[in-house]
Write a protein that holds these residues in place. Structure first.
Motif, PDB file in Angstrom:
ATOM      1  N   PHE A   1     -22.486 -42.790 -30.463  1.00  0.00           N
ATOM      2  CA  PHE A   1     -21.799 -43.422 -29.267  1.00  0.00           C
ATOM      3  C   PHE A   1     -22.613 -43.147 -27.897  1.00  0.00           C
ATOM      4  CE2 PHE A   1     -17.910 -43.122 -31.943  1.00  0.00           C
ATOM      5  CZ  PHE A   1     -17.435 -44.329 -31.826  1.00  0.00           C
TER       6      PHE A   1
ATOM      7  N   TYR B   1     -20.985 -43.755 -24.360  1.00  0.00           N
ATOM      8  CA  TYR B   1     -19.806 -44.458 -23.397  1.00  0.00           C
ATOM      9  C   TYR B   1     -20.310 -44.394 -22.044  1.00  0.00           C
ATOM     10  CZ  TYR B   1     -16.659 -42.440 -27.379  1.00  0.00           C
ATOM     11  OH  TYR B   1     -16.037 -42.216 -28.345  1.00  0.00           O
TER      12      TYR B   1
ATOM     13  N   HIS C   1      -5.542 -42.378 -31.087  1.00  0.00           N
ATOM     14  CA  HIS C   1      -5.562 -42.860 -32.566  1.00  0.00           C
ATOM     15  C   HIS C   1      -5.710 -41.795 -33.474  1.00  0.00           C
ATOM     16  CE1 HIS C   1      -9.843 -42.418 -31.639  1.00  0.00           C
ATOM     17  NE2 HIS C   1     -10.130 -42.369 -32.970  1.00  0.00           N
TER      18      HIS C   1
ATOM     19  N   CYS D   1     -16.492 -34.497 -34.997  1.00  0.00           N
ATOM     20  CA  CYS D   1     -16.924 -35.161 -33.621  1.00  0.00           C
ATOM     21  C   CYS D   1     -17.578 -34.011 -32.774  1.00  0.00           C
ATOM     22  CB  CYS D   1     -15.998 -35.402 -32.837  1.00  0.00           C
ATOM     23  SG  CYS D   1     -14.483 -36.466 -33.607  1.00  0.00           S
TER      24      CYS D   1
ATOM     25  N   LEU E   1     -13.506 -35.990 -25.033  1.00  0.00           N
ATOM     26  CA  LEU E   1     -12.561 -35.980 -26.235  1.00  0.00           C
ATOM     27  C   LEU E   1     -11.638 -35.259 -25.773  1.00  0.00           C
ATOM     28  CD1 LEU E   1     -12.255 -36.774 -29.214  1.00  0.00           C
ATOM     29  CD2 LEU E   1     -13.578 -34.829 -29.859  1.00  0.00           C
TER      30      LEU E   1
ATOM     31  N   ARG F   1     -20.795 -40.467 -21.456  1.00  0.00           N
ATOM     32  CA  ARG F   1     -20.890 -39.420 -22.518  1.00  0.00           C
ATOM     33  C   ARG F   1     -21.689 -39.861 -23.745  1.00  0.00           C
ATOM     34  NH1 ARG F   1     -16.871 -38.729 -26.694  1.00  0.00           N
ATOM     35  NH2 ARG F   1     -16.918 -36.548 -27.344  1.00  0.00           N
TER      36      ARG F   1
ATOM     37  N   ASN G   1     -12.323 -49.230 -31.631  1.00  0.00           N
ATOM     38  CA  ASN G   1     -13.679 -49.627 -31.056  1.00  0.00           C
ATOM     39  C   ASN G   1     -14.289 -50.910 -30.918  1.00  0.00           C
ATOM     40  OD1 ASN G   1     -14.531 -46.950 -30.567  1.00  0.00           O
ATOM     41  ND2 ASN G   1     -14.302 -46.518 -32.765  1.00  0.00           N
TER      42      ASN G   1
HETATM   43  O1  LIG Z   1     -16.685 -40.220 -29.575  1.00  0.00           O
HETATM   44  C1  LIG Z   1     -15.793 -39.170 -29.948  1.00  0.00           C
HETATM   45  O2  LIG Z   1     -16.265 -38.115 -29.794  1.00  0.00           O
HETATM   46  C2  LIG Z   1     -14.723 -39.739 -30.833  1.00  0.00           C
HETATM   47  C3  LIG Z   1     -14.815 -41.121 -30.958  1.00  0.00           C
HETATM   48  C4  LIG Z   1     -13.548 -41.429 -32.128  1.00  0.00           C
HETATM   49  O3  LIG Z   1     -12.535 -40.941 -32.135  1.00  0.00           O
HETATM   50  C5  LIG Z   1     -13.711 -42.791 -33.006  1.00  0.00           C
HETATM   51  O4  LIG Z   1     -14.578 -43.609 -32.820  1.00  0.00           O
HETATM   52  O5  LIG Z   1     -12.763 -42.807 -33.993  1.00  0.00           O
END
Ligand SMILES: O=C(O)CCC(=O)C(=O)O
Ligand SMILES: [Fe+2]
Length: 316
Positions: A169, A171, A181, A190, A197, A245, A288
């Motif tokens: 990812f 961000y 979630h 993770c 987080l 991030r 997502n």
């Molecule tokens: O980016 C993260 O640390 C967690 C992302 C996440 O929880 C997910 O995509 O299910």
């Protein structure tokens, strides 16, 4: 301190008469850590030094990938299966690359990704076996449930059967987030750079989100369901952060092509893995996906709920 779920209190009984070598991979977690994982649905973990080095190299290669233009990223990793494979961008929030199998096996990025896949897979496998052992369950269900999941697949041949994924990812500063979630699968690791987080701390009254420190494993909803609520699925989210991030997640999910022996989890009979997975997925919305898709899915969820409420009330 740990009232429910009930996994393990009576379970960590050592069988003094057994001299068989232990089945499955070596234990990883201490009893307290297993209880923490079952109660909270998440656990901070210390990763082996070699894996940390691989993750560093992967995160550098990921940075170089994300620095390219959107056209190049889409061309290198075309999205398929919705958000579940390839490069995907959620405008003003984040972008991410999902690996389900090799696409450019000779690339530096995939070299590090497949090394990390293998080590994290082995690490999470040990945690799954720890949970089984703690519940005095047999380990015999894991080989089929993890079929094809512990190595990055060479190609897309088994794409529909093996939903396990690795996701990188990025961000965006101030606006990148993921709503609260629980994950769908078995266990997710993770690893993120910097803050963002958060995990739901159930020792607080009422439970509250707290910042996760370092690498964290969260229990997914399929594992909760297989273990018959003796472990919780871990609620988590990503909050905005002025610096943005990057993170790497590895979601270990069940292989969908075999039946599951429910006796291995204290139940009886067998269940079709695909049916279990589909029913756990239910009408959860995809955190997502792009904002408009999320809103449509949330609306469908609300409608489904009001229909089921109406049915419930009318049948009283
Ligand atoms: O980016 C993260 O640390 C967690 C992302 C996440 O929880 C997910 O995509 O299910
Ligand atoms: Fe998640």
């Amino acid at each position: 301190m740990y009232a429910t779920p009930s996994l393990l209190s009576s379970s960590m009984v050592h069988n003094e008469t057994s001299y068989e070598p232990p089945a499955g991979p070596p234990p990883l977690l201490a009893p307290d850590e297993i209880r923490h994982l079952a109660f909270q649905g998440w656990l901070p973990v210390t990763l082996p030094h070699e894996l940390l080095q691989t993750l560093d190299a992967l995160s550098q290669a990921a940075g170089l990938f994300f620095d390219q233009s959107p056209e190049v990223k889409c061309r290198l990793y075309p999205a398929s299966n919705g958000t579940e494979n390839g490069f995907y961008q959620v405008e003003c929030e984040k972008e991410y690359l999902t690996f389900r199998h090799h696409v450019h096996p000779d690339s530096v990025l995939e070299h590090h990704a497949s090394e990390a896949w293998q080590s994290i897979g082995a690490f999470l496998h040990r945690m799954l076996c720890d949970l089984s052992r703690a519940g005095s369950y047999s380990l015999s269900a894991w080989p089929k449930l993890l079929d094809g999941a512990l190595e990055m697949a060479a190609d897309a041949t088994r794409l529909q059967d093996t939903p396990t994924l690795m996701r990188l990812f990025r961000y965006y500063p101030t606006s990148g987030f993921a709503a609260s979630h629980v994950d769908l699968g078995l266990l997710t690791l993770c690893i993120g750079s910097g803050q963002g987080l958060q995990v739901l701390d159930r020792t607080l009254t009422p439970p509250q989100f707290i910042d996760a420190e370092g690498a964290v494993v969260v229990v997914g909803d399929t594992l909760r369901s297989l273990m018959r609520n003796q472990v919780r699925a871990g609620a988590h989210r990503v909050v905005e952060n002025p610096h943005g991030r990057s993170s790497i997640i590895f979601a270990l999910r069940p292989c969908l092509s075999h039946d599951i022996d429910l006796a291995s989890f204290g139940g009886c009979g067998t269940a079709n893995a695909n049916e279990v997975y589909v029913s756990v997925k239910g009408n959860k919305y995809n955190i997502n996906a792009t904002k408009d898709i999320r809103e449509k899915q949330q609306q469908a969820q609300r409608e489904k709920k009001s229909i089921s409420d109406a049915t419930r009330f009318s049948s009283v």
